[in-house]
Design a protein around this motif. Structure first.
Motif: not given
Length: 287
Positions: A257-271
């Protein structure tokens, strides 16, 4: 898998193609194609190795995923979907698992895969056999479905209901670049950031998370790594490209969850995930 081992397995499978094979119900051309229930599409949700789920494509769509991934092998003129050559099944073709069901969904949805929405579905196709020859057959097959596909004609992009993006063996790049008319696009790498390759050719930039970052979600995200992640997404977005990382932690828990939150915050387009329900719940909880 070593290349020689993969070729041996592919060659063995080729002989089986001529035999009688029991086709699973979801892969039969005459089987009913259930429409996904009306669900809001999740633009960041990417189904990694989608074909390993009980209902390839349909399980992802029922959770709102807007990107799915299929690995393909060219075997005796057919494109078979599997993760490893030892797992090949002549019934599991790209057409049976993806192209035909998508065509039916688009027709039923009046030009869209998603009921009530017109967001394109990204079909990420990973070439597991030699890229140039595999892509040549893939292009031939995609041409039959061009009415539903995004295309690029002399550098001009027309968006369709489904956007194929080609990953895997890099030998596909040269023949793709030489085409005046394409029904697929290229999955770039970090080296392509800022290169002459335009987004009309390489709209996606993908990278292995663990080859770029050391943080796996436990403890604080190092400031230097956070800055590098945001540099990557900023550079890609400035050129109209999207960003995806594979190899991110996928075990449910606080670290993921922590890593996914950072991906979203950075604007990564596909998780990336194999856990369809887990990512869908995570994204919907965050609006």
């Amino acid at each position: 898998m070593a290349l020689t081992t993969r070729r041996r397995a592919v060659g063995t499978l080729a002989a089986a193609l001529a035999g009688a094979v029991a086709v699973p119900s979801y892969a039969r051309a005459d089987s009913p194609r259930p429409r996904p229930r009306a669900v809001r599409p999740l633009r960041q949700a990417h189904a990694h190795n989608d074909y390993l789920h009980p209902r390839p494509l349909h399980d992802a769509l029922s959770h709102g995923f807007t990107s799915v991934e299929a690995d393909i092998f060219l075997v005796d003129g057919e494109l078979l979907v599997a993760h490893e050559a030892t797992e090949l099944d002549p019934a599991r073709t790209l057409r049976a698992l993806y192209l035909d069901p998508l065509s039916a969904l688009v027709r039923a949805g009046h030009g869209s895969v998603f009921p009530g929405h017109h967001r394109p579905l990204q079909l990420l196709i990973d070439l597991k056999t030699e890229g140039a020859t595999t892509y040549a057959e893939l292009h031939r097959q995609l041409t039959r479905y061009r009415a539903m596909l995004s295309s690029c004609v002399r550098g001009t992009v027309r968006l369709g209901a489904v956007t194929p993006v080609i990953s895997g063996d890099r030998a596909a790049r040269e023949p793709m670049e030489a085409q005046r008319v394409r029904h697929a696009f290229y999955d770039g790498r970090l080296d392509d950031l800022g290169s002459p390759a335009p987004a009309s050719f390489a709209p996606l930039i993908s990278a292995n998370w663990t080859q770029t970052f050391g943080w796996l979600g436990t403890g604080a995200f190092p400031a230097a790594e956070r800055a590098e992640l945001r540099r990557i997404t900023t550079a890609a977005h400035a050129h109209g490209q999207r960003v995806r990382f594979w190899g991110t932690p996928d075990t449910p828990g606080p670290a993921r969850d922590a890593l996914w939150n950072e991906l979203l915050a950075a604007g990564v387009d596909h998780i990336n995930t194999d856990d369809l329900a887990g990512l869908a719940h995570f994204l919907r909880a965050r609006g």
